[in-house]
Design a protein around this motif. Structure first.
Motif, PDB file in Angstrom:
ATOM      1  N   LEU A  10       0.856  -1.168  -0.032  1.00 19.01           N
ATOM      2  CA  LEU A  10       0.020   0.010   0.032  1.00 19.01           C
ATOM      3  C   LEU A  10       0.923   1.302  -0.059  1.00 19.01           C
ATOM      4  N   ALA A  11       2.133   1.180   0.795  1.00 16.68           N
ATOM      5  CA  ALA A  11       2.894   2.400   1.092  1.00 16.68           C
ATOM      6  C   ALA A  11       3.419   2.586  -0.190  1.00 16.68           C
ATOM      7  N   GLU A  12       4.069   1.624  -1.200  1.00 14.50           N
ATOM      8  CA  GLU A  12       4.626   1.605  -2.276  1.00 14.50           C
ATOM      9  C   GLU A  12       3.639   1.740  -3.728  1.00 14.50           C
ATOM     10  N   LYS A  13       2.241   1.693  -3.381  1.00 14.69           N
ATOM     11  CA  LYS A  13       1.471   1.695  -4.368  1.00 14.69           C
ATOM     12  C   LYS A  13       1.595   0.588  -5.379  1.00 14.69           C
ATOM     13  N   LYS A  14       2.089  -0.507  -5.020  1.00 13.43           N
ATOM     14  CA  LYS A  14       2.311  -1.686  -5.832  1.00 13.43           C
ATOM     15  C   LYS A  14       1.083  -2.857  -6.080  1.00 13.43           C
ATOM     16  N   ARG A  15       0.957  -3.211  -7.174  1.00 13.26           N
ATOM     17  CA  ARG A  15      -0.112  -4.055  -7.369  1.00 13.26           C
ATOM     18  C   ARG A  15       0.129  -5.572  -6.922  1.00 13.26           C
ATOM     19  N   PHE A  16      -1.023  -6.042  -5.827  1.00 12.53           N
ATOM     20  CA  PHE A  16      -0.693  -7.438  -5.534  1.00 12.53           C
ATOM     21  C   PHE A  16      -1.466  -8.057  -6.378  1.00 12.53           C
ATOM     22  N   LEU A  17      -0.739  -9.176  -7.184  1.00 13.39           N
ATOM     23  CA  LEU A  17      -1.435 -10.191  -8.057  1.00 13.39           C
ATOM     24  C   LEU A  17      -2.306 -11.263  -7.352  1.00 13.39           C
ATOM     25  N   GLY A  18      -3.540 -11.329  -7.979  1.00 16.14           N
ATOM     26  CA  GLY A  18      -4.536 -12.401  -7.507  1.00 16.14           C
ATOM     27  C   GLY A  18      -5.390 -12.088  -6.658  1.00 16.14           C
ATOM     28  N   GLY A  31      -3.959 -27.693   2.244  1.00 14.02           N
ATOM     29  CA  GLY A  31      -3.555 -26.123   2.268  1.00 14.02           C
ATOM     30  C   GLY A  31      -2.261 -26.226   3.036  1.00 14.02           C
ATOM     31  N   GLY A  32      -1.537 -25.093   2.357  1.00 17.42           N
ATOM     32  CA  GLY A  32      -0.007 -24.746   3.096  1.00 17.42           C
ATOM     33  C   GLY A  32       0.361 -23.508   3.208  1.00 17.42           C
ATOM     34  N   LYS A  33       1.367 -22.980   3.063  1.00 21.15           N
ATOM     35  CA  LYS A  33       1.754 -21.721   3.433  1.00 21.15           C
ATOM     36  C   LYS A  33       1.311 -20.617   2.164  1.00 21.15           C
ATOM     37  N   HIS A  34       1.397 -21.247   0.866  1.00 20.84           N
ATOM     38  CA  HIS A  34       0.887 -20.147   0.058  1.00 20.84           C
ATOM     39  C   HIS A  34      -0.564 -19.612  -0.120  1.00 20.84           C
ATOM     40  N   LEU A  35      -1.380 -20.550   0.461  1.00 20.70           N
ATOM     41  CA  LEU A  35      -2.681 -20.453   0.388  1.00 20.70           C
ATOM     42  C   LEU A  35      -3.089 -19.807   1.888  1.00 20.70           C
ATOM     43  N   THR A  36      -2.409 -20.027   2.629  1.00 20.95           N
ATOM     44  CA  THR A  36      -2.745 -19.439   3.980  1.00 20.95           C
ATOM     45  C   THR A  36      -2.037 -17.814   3.731  1.00 20.95           C
ATOM     46  N   PHE A  37      -1.102 -17.706   3.431  1.00 20.53           N
ATOM     47  CA  PHE A  37      -0.647 -16.389   3.166  1.00 20.53           C
ATOM     48  C   PHE A  37      -1.654 -15.555   2.279  1.00 20.53           C
ATOM     49  N   MET A  38      -1.910 -16.124   0.949  1.00 20.78           N
ATOM     50  CA  MET A  38      -2.970 -15.240   0.344  1.00 20.78           C
ATOM     51  C   MET A  38      -4.200 -14.970   1.108  1.00 20.78           C
ATOM     52  N   LEU A  39      -4.779 -15.688   1.986  1.00 22.26           N
ATOM     53  CA  LEU A  39      -6.118 -15.555   2.689  1.00 22.26           C
ATOM     54  C   LEU A  39      -5.818 -14.500   3.604  1.00 22.26           C
ATOM     55  N   GLU A  40      -4.539 -14.604   4.213  1.00 24.67           N
ATOM     56  CA  GLU A  40      -4.170 -13.424   5.129  1.00 24.67           C
ATOM     57  C   GLU A  40      -4.045 -12.004   4.343  1.00 24.67           C
ATOM     58  N   TYR A  46      -5.710  -6.690   3.408  1.00 22.51           N
ATOM     59  CA  TYR A  46      -6.331  -5.482   2.539  1.00 22.51           C
ATOM     60  C   TYR A  46      -7.648  -5.044   3.088  1.00 22.51           C
ATOM     61  N   LYS A  47      -8.556  -5.923   3.699  1.00 22.39           N
ATOM     62  CA  LYS A  47      -9.875  -5.579   4.092  1.00 22.39           C
ATOM     63  C   LYS A  47      -9.706  -4.678   5.335  1.00 22.39           C
ATOM     64  N   ILE A  48      -8.616  -4.985   5.817  1.00 19.24           N
ATOM     65  CA  ILE A  48      -8.411  -4.185   7.252  1.00 19.24           C
ATOM     66  C   ILE A  48      -7.576  -2.908   7.063  1.00 19.24           C
ATOM     67  N   GLN A  49      -6.703  -2.963   6.315  1.00 16.99           N
ATOM     68  CA  GLN A  49      -6.039  -1.519   6.057  1.00 16.99           C
ATOM     69  C   GLN A  49      -6.316  -0.930   4.955  1.00 16.99           C
ATOM     70  N   LYS A  50      -7.091  -1.261   3.936  1.00 17.60           N
ATOM     71  CA  LYS A  50      -7.860  -0.475   2.943  1.00 17.60           C
ATOM     72  C   LYS A  50      -9.343  -1.161   2.671  1.00 17.60           C
ATOM     73  N   PRO A  51     -10.007  -0.846   3.839  1.00 14.86           N
ATOM     74  CA  PRO A  51     -11.525  -1.346   3.459  1.00 14.86           C
ATOM     75  C   PRO A  51     -12.124  -0.737   2.649  1.00 14.86           C
ATOM     76  N   GLU A  52     -11.981   0.455   1.881  1.00  9.54           N
ATOM     77  CA  GLU A  52     -12.647   1.306   1.213  1.00  9.54           C
ATOM     78  C   GLU A  52     -12.624   0.529  -0.472  1.00  9.54           C
ATOM     79  N   LYS A  53     -11.689  -0.317  -0.438  1.00  8.97           N
ATOM     80  CA  LYS A  53     -11.307  -0.920  -1.758  1.00  8.97           C
ATOM     81  C   LYS A  53     -11.727  -2.288  -1.696  1.00  8.97           C
TER      82      LYS A  53
END
Lengths: 266, 266, 266, 266
Positions: free
Chosen positions: A142-150, A175-184, A189-196
């Motif tokens: 969010l700080a660097e305004k980079k796009r997070f894919l997926g 489920g392993g670390k990749h799926l867990t990480f994506m869900l987190e 994003y919902k917490i830090q950028k709820p309007e999006k």
């Protein structure tokens, strides 16, 4: 002399996938005949792509992934290209090929892109505390305004197909670390950028699942291609069964906006 | 005025396969989300191609058919074409397409040909006594020296993949008149022409099975394409992972046998 | 209501290339019938790609470029892919397509890459003293160990096809800053780095010529595709005329180097 | 031992088109370098396809044929398929290939069909009196209600492109029995069946011309493919230059007419 040539030029075609000795076929070491009796198609796909048999949970995920992408209707460019090629008076297989040729960066390419992105992002990272890693990663993005894919969906705030894939994973104990990480990350994003509106989308979910299954990101497109080929076949069969040849654009669907008529003096 | 145009030119694209309303997808009437949770990929393939869900026995046959054709090694022209296209510096999907473009009359076309042949042969025939029908049919084919599609194997006197497909069918309680007839025909050839080796081959068996499942022969190629696409994907991934670009024929693999050097006088 | 829809969704297909009103065809404004009587094919290609007619010198260069790439024998992957697709029992046009699908980054892609490189390099540069600009450019590239696209030949110290293209250009009075610059750069490499063999190669020469003719680098591949398509057609016709179907790799041309046979416990 | 293998398995790739010895290229015997200096592209196409150089009249006809088919606007399925493939985020060459894949029996196939038809019709016939042969042939075709390939135009009573091709032929002194016969046949239809509009069309004219030049009918599609490839390239370049990715059908361009929503009980 012939031997010298052979020494200089080694056999140019080699494969570790399938051994075929006069029709006696072994795939990744397993007898194809035995596979016919005992493997499901998705398990066989897992084997041919990865070299090992899937666990039960992985087999369930393979099924769910392929079903989730099997068709999306007549509108996408792949279906149009496939039907147009068939309508010119061409073969079934050539028409399927035209559909698959349409799957590029903007059409079915998101699984590959997300998988590559995710693998590179987590490579070498300490994943002992994934919620914290997700929290920090989202803050940085969010700080660097980079796009997070997926992440992200045109209409829904929760992608319904993702929900189902996650349900299947939960029920199967997958489920392993990749799926867990994506869900987190989606949660963050919902917490830090709820309007999006940035829910985990179906491409991001599939990407995370195939990363957890240990697949190379280079196989990302394979998952989409394998999944969607039956849909393309259905469309070409429908075109064959009930449409007339030669799909020309209608008069009211195209315009000419080039230079006016002019005289050729040559 | 606009309505007049609409009357004259009806919507040119229509489909009975999939309804997609802003990402809310129904396939043959069923919600795609529900399908993710509860259908196997082969069952979904059956649905998308045929319009209805398979029975348990049909679902098992779908699995067995697709597994039986998943790969046959590096030698066939489809793999060569796919790897050559990739080696020129092209995309994964374009390379898969090149492989599928190779599936013509002589490569993966036998299922379609056998299914068409079988459906036309049995159309309108009394099938209440299949052994007798088979006995008479073989007698006629031998007398008229006509070729019976779906029989014969280069090496084996019994095609081992066919045996497994039949086993799966028997265990699942699957089988209708087409498969029964083909098996009786193979038996009759053994009786009436024992010196010739004409077992039911895998293409003939698959053709009979899909006829029994009620598929159109026009979908014959679809079965081979869907089955073999994962194999093509594995080969392209292998090419990507461990080969160098630009597969040129080696010097000792090709010759020029045209006219000698000559002078251009122009 | 219908009008509202029309306002929201404009005609989706538009072109400035060709106007076709019920078979009355104008290309870039010129009547196709008049073109048949008075234009050469290369002049018509120039027109359709660029929107204007070529000068006499440009027309000569179009001819020379296309002839220079018309065929390179049976060895390249494009010919192999095209012949393999045909050998599977497929159509002439589908086989040509497979050949063209092989033209990627490593096969026929050098013209596009060189043209893009050259246009970007000279963009905004003062080209009033090209020899000096070339001298400085080569100095920089050697110092920074960067690769200069369009130079170098595997065997020759002078690329013979380049020599002929330059001859044609000289005789026709053709040539602008891009070609002049490339020739000066090649000269400078010979002076500043004489131990290395870096002559202007045929791709670099064609790239410079099409830049001088004002073509977009995005058309770089078009020149190779148009030039080589007749060669592909000749190969497919030869395959059709004198080869048997199904080009399988010979036994001694491929090996299996995967896992050993193993038992399927499932 | 190695020799034995070589005896059993001869070199599998052979060509009489082009000899390429380490980049020293001879096409049909002629040095490619010399060709660059002295042959036009259409003359080189004639050479690569036929094995000999064209006469001046034949070279003029090659130009006229290719120009006559260079583009026909945005409406045909080949352009749609090519642009759709590009719009999915795919390569230039793959998009051209998709266009060429559309050229089937109903799209660009008429030259091949007409040439085959014409060659078979005249084979072994006495052509010393062509007007009489044409008169009798048309009488038979009308009596037996058989279709004569190469005649008829949707709109015009005289095909304007045919007129131009014939003009070029007359000016160049080109023409043999096939073209003469086709013109006589068209004349006879006008006499014997004046109420029907059956002028010699452009495909029939090209077919007759390439038969007179001694080409195999199997090369019929090659003429259309070579001619139209520049047009396809122009369309893909236009798509690249000024359109957005992903050409999805608009909402008002497609309908779903399949089964209603239903519940998945599984």
């Amino acid at each position: 002399m012939s031997e010298v040539i052979e020494n200089k030029r080694p056999v140019s075609w080699r494969t570790a996938i399938t051994k075929n000795e006069d029709g006696d076929i072994h795939i990744r070491g397993y007898n194809l005949e035995d596979m016919i009796s005992s493997l499901s198609f998705p398990a066989a796909i897992f084997l041919v792509l990865k070299g090992e048999l899937p666990s039960d949970a992985e087999e369930k995920m393979m099924n769910a992934i392929f079903v989730s992408c099997i068709d999306a209707g007549i509108a996408p460019p792949s279906v149009g290209a496939a039907r147009k090629v068939f309508s010119g008076g061409n073969s079934f297989n050539s028409s399927v090929a035209a559909g698959i040729m349409s799957f590029g960066d903007y059409h079915g390419g998101a699984i590959e892109q997300s998988a590559k992105f995710l693998l590179e992002l987590l490579e070498g990272k300490d994943t002992s505390n994934i919620p914290q890693l997700a929290e920090e990663t989202v803050r940085t993005y969010l700080a660097e305004k980079k796009r997070f894919l997926g992440l992200g969906h045109k209409i829904h705030t929760v992608d319904p197909r993702t929900t189902r894939l996650i349900n299947v994973a939960e029920k199967a104990g997958f489920g392993g670390k990749h799926l867990t990480f994506m869900l987190e990350v989606a949660k963050q994003y919902k917490i830090q950028k709820p309007e999006k509106n940035l829910p985990l989308n179906v491409d991001g979910a599939i990407a995370a699942i195939i990363c957890d299954m240990g697949f190379d990101w280079k196989l990302g497109k394979a998952f989409f291609i394998i999944a969607r080929t039956p849909g393309l076949c259905a469309h070409i069969h429908e075109e064959w069964s009930r449409e007339k040849p030669f799909r020309r654009l209608e008069h009211n669907q195209h315009i000419y906006d080039g230079v006016d008529d002019r005289k050729l003096d040559k």
